[in-house]
Design a protein around this motif. Structure first.
Motif, PDB file in Angstrom:
ATOM      1  N   ALA A 139      67.265  41.253 -27.817  1.00 32.64           N
ATOM      2  CA  ALA A 139      67.002  40.260 -28.863  1.00 32.64           C
ATOM      3  C   ALA A 139      65.578  39.733 -28.751  1.00 32.64           C
ATOM      4  O   ALA A 139      65.036  39.593 -27.650  1.00 32.64           O
ATOM      5  CB  ALA A 139      68.003  39.116 -28.758  1.00 32.64           C
ATOM      6  N   VAL A 182      67.578  42.872 -33.527  1.00 33.51           N
ATOM      7  CA  VAL A 182      68.446  41.784 -33.088  1.00 33.51           C
ATOM      8  C   VAL A 182      67.545  40.567 -32.932  1.00 33.51           C
ATOM      9  O   VAL A 182      66.735  40.491 -32.004  1.00 33.51           O
ATOM     10  CB  VAL A 182      69.173  42.107 -31.777  1.00 33.51           C
ATOM     11  CG1 VAL A 182      70.065  40.926 -31.369  1.00 33.51           C
ATOM     12  CG2 VAL A 182      70.014  43.373 -31.911  1.00 33.51           C
ATOM     13  N   LEU A 189      72.084  34.911 -32.416  1.00 35.61           N
ATOM     14  CA  LEU A 189      71.672  36.298 -32.619  1.00 35.61           C
ATOM     15  C   LEU A 189      72.061  36.752 -34.024  1.00 35.61           C
ATOM     16  O   LEU A 189      73.163  36.462 -34.497  1.00 35.61           O
ATOM     17  CB  LEU A 189      72.333  37.212 -31.590  1.00 35.61           C
ATOM     18  CG  LEU A 189      72.074  36.914 -30.113  1.00 35.61           C
ATOM     19  CD1 LEU A 189      72.783  37.952 -29.239  1.00 35.61           C
ATOM     20  CD2 LEU A 189      70.588  36.881 -29.805  1.00 35.61           C
ATOM     21  N   PHE A 190      71.154  37.498 -34.664  1.00 28.17           N
ATOM     22  CA  PHE A 190      71.371  37.990 -36.018  1.00 28.17           C
ATOM     23  C   PHE A 190      70.814  39.402 -36.147  1.00 28.17           C
ATOM     24  O   PHE A 190      69.860  39.770 -35.450  1.00 28.17           O
ATOM     25  CB  PHE A 190      70.676  37.081 -37.049  1.00 28.17           C
ATOM     26  CG  PHE A 190      71.159  35.667 -37.052  1.00 28.17           C
ATOM     27  CD1 PHE A 190      72.199  35.270 -37.882  1.00 28.17           C
ATOM     28  CD2 PHE A 190      70.584  34.726 -36.205  1.00 28.17           C
ATOM     29  CE1 PHE A 190      72.654  33.964 -37.867  1.00 28.17           C
ATOM     30  CE2 PHE A 190      71.029  33.415 -36.192  1.00 28.17           C
ATOM     31  CZ  PHE A 190      72.069  33.031 -37.019  1.00 28.17           C
ATOM     32  N   ASN A 191      71.386  40.166 -37.065  1.00 29.75           N
ATOM     33  CA  ASN A 191      70.857  41.482 -37.422  1.00 29.75           C
ATOM     34  C   ASN A 191      69.900  41.244 -38.593  1.00 29.75           C
ATOM     35  O   ASN A 191      70.325  41.067 -39.736  1.00 29.75           O
ATOM     36  CB  ASN A 191      72.013  42.406 -37.835  1.00 29.75           C
ATOM     37  CG  ASN A 191      71.568  43.837 -38.094  1.00 29.75           C
ATOM     38  OD1 ASN A 191      70.405  44.094 -38.340  1.00 29.75           O
ATOM     39  ND2 ASN A 191      72.514  44.750 -38.068  1.00 29.75           N
ATOM     40  N   ARG A 239      68.887  38.366 -43.085  1.00 27.72           N
ATOM     41  CA  ARG A 239      69.940  38.433 -42.072  1.00 27.72           C
ATOM     42  C   ARG A 239      71.176  39.081 -42.683  1.00 27.72           C
ATOM     43  O   ARG A 239      71.695  38.619 -43.705  1.00 27.72           O
ATOM     44  CB  ARG A 239      70.267  37.031 -41.564  1.00 27.72           C
ATOM     45  CG  ARG A 239      69.188  36.437 -40.666  1.00 27.72           C
ATOM     46  CD  ARG A 239      69.513  35.003 -40.284  1.00 27.72           C
ATOM     47  NE  ARG A 239      68.597  34.515 -39.245  1.00 27.72           N
ATOM     48  CZ  ARG A 239      68.572  33.261 -38.819  1.00 27.72           C
ATOM     49  NH1 ARG A 239      69.412  32.347 -39.334  1.00 27.72           N
ATOM     50  NH2 ARG A 239      67.724  32.906 -37.873  1.00 27.72           N
ATOM     51  N   ARG A 268      78.896  41.929 -41.330  1.00 23.31           N
ATOM     52  CA  ARG A 268      78.760  42.489 -39.984  1.00 23.31           C
ATOM     53  C   ARG A 268      79.940  43.419 -39.696  1.00 23.31           C
ATOM     54  O   ARG A 268      81.083  43.061 -39.921  1.00 23.31           O
ATOM     55  CB  ARG A 268      78.707  41.368 -38.954  1.00 23.31           C
ATOM     56  CG  ARG A 268      77.560  40.375 -39.183  1.00 23.31           C
ATOM     57  CD  ARG A 268      77.883  39.020 -38.595  1.00 23.31           C
ATOM     58  NE  ARG A 268      79.108  38.494 -39.192  1.00 23.31           N
ATOM     59  CZ  ARG A 268      79.857  37.550 -38.652  1.00 23.31           C
ATOM     60  NH1 ARG A 268      79.514  37.029 -37.483  1.00 23.31           N
ATOM     61  NH2 ARG A 268      80.958  37.121 -39.262  1.00 23.31           N
ATOM     62  N   GLU A 293      79.496  44.128 -33.449  1.00 19.69           N
ATOM     63  CA  GLU A 293      78.528  43.332 -34.204  1.00 19.69           C
ATOM     64  C   GLU A 293      79.160  42.082 -34.810  1.00 19.69           C
ATOM     65  O   GLU A 293      78.574  41.001 -34.785  1.00 19.69           O
ATOM     66  CB  GLU A 293      77.923  44.200 -35.312  1.00 19.69           C
ATOM     67  CG  GLU A 293      76.887  43.483 -36.160  1.00 19.69           C
ATOM     68  CD  GLU A 293      76.433  44.295 -37.354  1.00 19.69           C
ATOM     69  OE1 GLU A 293      75.260  44.139 -37.738  1.00 19.69           O
ATOM     70  OE2 GLU A 293      77.232  45.073 -37.910  1.00 19.69           O
ATOM     71  N   LEU A 345      77.098  38.811 -33.372  1.00 18.46           N
ATOM     72  CA  LEU A 345      75.973  38.377 -34.185  1.00 18.46           C
ATOM     73  C   LEU A 345      76.413  37.406 -35.277  1.00 18.46           C
ATOM     74  O   LEU A 345      77.525  37.515 -35.812  1.00 18.46           O
ATOM     75  CB  LEU A 345      75.294  39.584 -34.843  1.00 18.46           C
ATOM     76  CG  LEU A 345      74.819  40.703 -33.902  1.00 18.46           C
ATOM     77  CD1 LEU A 345      74.115  41.791 -34.700  1.00 18.46           C
ATOM     78  CD2 LEU A 345      73.908  40.153 -32.811  1.00 18.46           C
TER      79      LEU A 345
END
Length: 264
Positions: free
Chosen positions: A56, A84, A92-94, A110, A114, A121, A125
């Motif tokens: 991350a 990440v 935490l985010f994608n 974002r 998910r 995920e 996340l």
């Protein structure tokens, strides 16, 4: 408009820093392109869940710095796939990153949907809260989505309503469901009357074989270009004016009902 989709692999044993340098070099090679794309979570692997926290980084972290510099050197719009992201509160985010040709971070998105059904995920996340568009200077407006989002047409309706003409979808899509990847990319293009540029990865992510087969689909659902399964740079010529012509010649979007707003 020339687009280049960089279908790279997350090679076992390749440090993330080396992969950043390799991706940046590929971006710099695309000086004749207008838009360059990378896949989802290519620094770590979309299925390498146990490594998410260790990889991350903030929005001004090493990937953003490397990709911003590469975009500026090549003078291209760059959708740098996703990272990440660790936000200041530790979440935490994608998160997808879009850079302008001067290297400036232009938009972030974002991921809303998910994958994992309460595992992977989906458990690790945070969820994005809004659909995001990215006007590409004097060119078309891009709508941003990521991988599993491709299964949710309502998100793409929101993007169309916000003016999207190109739909950019980086992914780490598994080979076991490659048929869905191709089908859904074409479906989103047809129903949105927009280009879909779907950029996937090659190789494996934590033992999960990747579909590859990045694809560019036009507003009529015709495949403009498609990659194979391995590492590849897929280049396609787009006609942004085709979006308006398609919507004028076959104005299906104007017949929408059920309480949704008409597109702009």
């Amino acid at each position: 408009m020339r687009a280049a989709l960089l279908q790279i692999a997350v090679r076992p044993g390749e440090p993330a820093e080396e992969r950043r340098a390799r991706a940046a070099a590929l971006v710099r090679e695309q000086r004749t392109a207008d838009l360059v794309m990378l896949p989802e979570l290519w620094t770590v692997g979309a299925f390498a869940f146990e490594a998410f926290a260790a990889h991350a980084e903030p929005l001004d972290g090493p990937t953003a710095r490397a990709m911003g510099a590469a975009a500026a050197d090549a003078e291209v719009w760059l959708h740098a796939g996703s990272i990440v992201e660790r936000d200041p509160a530790g979440g935490l985010f994608n998160t997808s990153l879009v850079f302008a040709p001067d290297g400036r971070l232009h938009r972030t998105y974002r991921k809303i949907h998910r994958f994992g059904f309460d595992r992977g995920e989906a458990a690790l996340l945070g969820r994005g809260e809004k659909a995001v568009t990215a006007p590409l200077g004097a060119g078309p407006t891009a709508g941003l989505a990521t991988c599993y989002d491709l299964r949710f047409p309502e998100q793409f309706r929101l993007l169309v309503d916000a003016g999207a003409e190109l739909l950019l979808v980086p992914a780490g899509w598994p080979a076991a469901r490659r048929a869905h990847w191709s089908l859904l990319a074409r479906a989103r293009a047809v129903e949105s009357q927009a280009y879909v540029l779907a950029c996937g990865t090659a190789g494996e992510h934590a033992g999960v074989a990747q579909a590859g087969h990045s694809v560019v689909v036009d507003p009529w659902g015709e495949v403009v270009a498609e990659a194979g399964a391995g590492e590849e740079t897929l280049v396609a010529e787009l006609d942004p004016a085709l979006v308006a012509r398609t919507r004028a010649e076959f104005p299906a979007l104007g017949d929408r009902v059920l309480g949704v707003p008409a597109p702009r």
